[in-house]
Scaffold this active site. Structure first.
Site, mmCIF file in Angstrom:
data_model
loop_
_atom_site.group_PDB
_atom_site.id
_atom_site.type_symbol
_atom_site.label_atom_id
_atom_site.label_comp_id
_atom_site.label_asym_id
_atom_site.label_seq_id
_atom_site.Cartn_x
_atom_site.Cartn_y
_atom_site.Cartn_z
ATOM 1 N N LYS A 1 0.844 -1.377 -0.093
ATOM 2 C CA LYS A 1 -0.128 0.024 -0.027
ATOM 3 C C LYS A 1 0.631 1.362 -0.063
ATOM 4 O O LYS A 1 0.588 2.373 -0.503
ATOM 5 C CB LYS A 1 -0.749 0.169 1.175
ATOM 6 C CG LYS A 1 -2.145 -1.029 1.235
ATOM 7 C CD LYS A 1 -2.818 -1.098 2.613
ATOM 8 C CE LYS A 1 -3.571 -2.285 2.772
ATOM 9 N NZ LYS A 1 -4.797 -2.420 2.497
ATOM 10 N N ARG A 2 2.078 1.253 0.756
ATOM 11 C CA ARG A 2 2.632 2.399 0.787
ATOM 12 C C ARG A 2 3.726 2.972 -0.152
ATOM 13 O O ARG A 2 4.333 3.712 -0.189
ATOM 14 C CB ARG A 2 3.280 2.336 2.303
ATOM 15 C CG ARG A 2 2.616 3.292 3.310
ATOM 16 C CD ARG A 2 3.291 2.498 4.714
ATOM 17 N NE ARG A 2 3.189 1.265 4.885
ATOM 18 C CZ ARG A 2 1.989 0.644 5.430
ATOM 19 N NH1 ARG A 2 0.848 1.254 5.440
ATOM 20 N NH2 ARG A 2 2.153 -0.529 5.478
#
Ligand code: GLU
Length: 437
Positions: free
Chosen positions: A210-211
């Protein structure tokens, strides 16, 4: 039998490239085969699923131009399309397993499914035949003590209820597919044809999370100023190579070329540079009006406004080859829309280092004031005339004019800027710049 496929996101957060690409492959397959594409929201995990995440995923899919034939917002014959609203269906299916003696209830109230404990083969379109030996895992909980159902159970029930013919999903699900097939068999149903698509890795080979840069559709693409067509095109190439020379392909071309069996079985690597390259290509092909339409929110976010759409469209169009992202646009065009733009200090210092420059700029201004009409050509001619009079090259005046009209040393042609802002502003800006020398 007509094709039915679905994208079945769990709304725990933003839509990511992996999910978007899964949706896209399902969509391509449905559109290619004249089948039905369904959106089903797998939101049975009350603790982790949120309505905002569902809304965000839907927004991202819409932005990418992936329309569904059944699902949230439009309904359909197999609704509701949120699993959180389908408890009665799951209860009825659980009853079937009870009647067949395939489940039992534990003391704590959890309901477990008795695995068949046979070898199970997945005939995967992408990965080929994958055989799982009889399991030694404990029987699988399908309903928790609090009455909620677990993913594997609702996923299979809905694939039966919604009559899925094919399932394209991330390879991370392959290892559990035998559980799904075991459930299908327990229900006396035929499993869909599975196609587990490769994961998307970071350039360094680690799993994209996600990051990571480029992972979130809304943050990394929508807000950064990618065009949906460019992202659509780029994502298609993560794990699939269309059989054709070109890589830049329209939706219609990609749909026509889509071949599920050509999906790679090895992992795909995300390449930020390449995604930017695609976007730059798509940006430079937009006509002025379309470019302005896409650019509007990015210009507005910087407080840039205008009275004349035609001029604004021409302004953004004049720098279309300079940018890869719409978010870069304001810094290239802000001076078209305001008179109080800053003069870049280092450019000014360089120009001031030559004492004759002030005189050259002044002469260019006087010549422009005399121009009979106002066009790119007349601006060009006026500058040339001034240069001739002073016995310098027009090239000596252009950087000065560019600085006066834009405050910077890069941008579209000086004659384009002057023409678009008009004579009055051109002369005022030259006056203002002369005050800096
Ligand atoms: N809800 C699952 C996920 O988001 C879907 C798995 C599937 O497509 O079967 O990973």
């Amino acid at each position: 039998m007509s094709v039915r496929v679905r994208f079945a996101p769990s709304p725990t957060g933003d839509l990511h490239v992996g999910g978007a690409r899964t949706a896209l492959f399902n969509w391509l397959f449905a559109r290619k085969t004249g089948g039905t594409f369904i959106l089903r929201v797998e939101d049975t995990d009350g603790a982790r699923n949120t309505a905002e995440a569902s809304a965000g995923i839907i927004k991202g899919l819409r932005w990418l131009g992936l329309d569904w034939d059944e699902g949230p917002e439009i309904g359909g014959p197999c609704g509701p399309y949120f699993q959180s609203q389908r408890k009665d269906i799951y209860d009825a299916y659980l009853k079937r397993l009870e009647d067949a003696g395939r489940v039992y209830t534990e003391e704590n109230g959890a309901v477990r499914f008795k695995f068949s404990r046979t070898a199970i083969t997945v005939h995967d379109l992408v990965c080929g035949d994958v055989t799982f030996a009889p399991t030694e895992e404990p029987d699988m909980t399908v309903r928790r003590p609090d009455g909620s159902y677990i993913f594997h159970f609702v996923n299979v029930v809905d694939d039966i209820e919604m009559r899925m013919t094919h399932v394209f999903r991330g390879e991370d699900h392959l290892s559990n597919t035998w559980k799904h097939i075991d459930l299908f068999h327990a229900f006396g149903a035929t499993p869909p044809i599975y196609a587990h698509i490769p994961l998307i890795l970071n350039p360094d080979g680690t799993k994209m999370s996600k990051r990571d840069e480029g992972s979130a559709i809304e943050h990394s693409y929508m807000n950064a100023g990618y065009l949906p067509d460019a992202v659509f095109n780029y994502l298609c190439l993560l794990g699939w190579t269309p059989k054709t020379e070109a890589e830049k392909l329209s939706r219609a071309e990609l749909t026509a070329l889509f071949d599920a069996e050509a999906i790679h079985s090895s992992n795909a690597k995300f390449d930020l540079k390449k995604s930017l390259w695609f976007n730059a290509q798509y940006l430079r092909e937009l006509n002025a009006d379309d470019l302005l339409r896409h650019a509007r929110p990015f210009l507005a976010a910087r407080g840039l406004s205008w009275a004349d759409d035609a001029v604004a469209a021409a302004a953004v169009h004049s720098v279309r080859e300079k940018i890869s992202l719409l978010a870069e646009l304001p810094e290239w065009v802000h001076y078209f829309f305001r008179e109080d733009f800053p003069f870049e200090a280092d450019v000014l210092a360089k120009l001031k280092a030559r004492p004759e420059n002030a005189g050259l700029l002044k002469a260019a201004g006087e010549s422009l004031a005399q121009a009979a009409e106002w066009s790119e050509q007349s601006v060009h001619d006026a500058v040339e005339a001034a240069a001739r009079t002073l016995n310098v090259k027009p090239g000596a005046m252009m950087p000065l004019l560019r600085f006066a009209l834009s405050g910077q040393s890069r941008g579209p042609g000086v004659t384009t800027i002057a023409h678009l802002i008009g004579r009055e502003k051109t002369l005022t800006r030259i006056e203002r710049a002369l005050g800096q020398f």
